[in-house]
Enzyme design. Structure first.
Site, PDB file in Angstrom:
ATOM      1  N   TYR A  33      35.372  36.992  46.577  1.00 33.29           N
ATOM      2  CA  TYR A  33      34.927  38.388  46.494  1.00 33.29           C
ATOM      3  C   TYR A  33      35.841  39.225  45.595  1.00 33.29           C
ATOM      4  O   TYR A  33      36.091  40.395  45.850  1.00 33.29           O
ATOM      5  CB  TYR A  33      34.826  39.026  47.881  1.00 33.29           C
ATOM      6  N   ARG A  34      36.372  38.607  44.557  1.00 36.83           N
ATOM      7  CA  ARG A  34      37.240  39.269  43.582  1.00 36.83           C
ATOM      8  C   ARG A  34      38.540  39.791  44.207  1.00 36.83           C
ATOM      9  O   ARG A  34      39.169  40.698  43.701  1.00 36.83           O
ATOM     10  CB  ARG A  34      36.497  40.383  42.852  1.00 36.83           C
ATOM     11  N   LEU A  35      38.940  39.222  45.338  1.00 35.76           N
ATOM     12  CA  LEU A  35      40.222  39.573  45.960  1.00 35.76           C
ATOM     13  C   LEU A  35      41.274  38.607  45.432  1.00 35.76           C
ATOM     14  O   LEU A  35      41.745  37.699  46.119  1.00 35.76           O
ATOM     15  CB  LEU A  35      40.120  39.503  47.488  1.00 35.76           C
TER      16      LEU A  35
END
Length: 70
Positions: free
Chosen positions: A47-49
């Site tokens: 999740y683009r973390l």
């Protein structure tokens, strides 16, 4: 021609240069010494973390790490 030939050759060379500190190299070989003072590490996250860190060497030669945002 076969792995055992390679293994035998390695053993011969290890024996030949066992008491030599500097093994001679072909004249066409060369290399580079990379002495980084700053490295950025990026690791993909779900999740683009993502994880991002900067590793930097200070004036005393000690490495430290800083997490980058986000």
């Amino acid at each position: 021609p076969a792995r055992d030939v390679l293994v035998k050759k390695v053993a011969e060379l290890e024996s030949q240069y066992a008491h030599t500190e500097n093994v001679p190299r072909p004249p066409h070989w060369f290399g580079y010494r990379v002495k980084p003072t700053r490295i950025e590490f990026w690791q993909d996250g779900q999740y683009r973390l993502h994880d991002r860190f900067i590793f930097e060497k200070n004036e005393k030669g000690v490495w430290g790490a800083t997490r980058l945002y986000p």
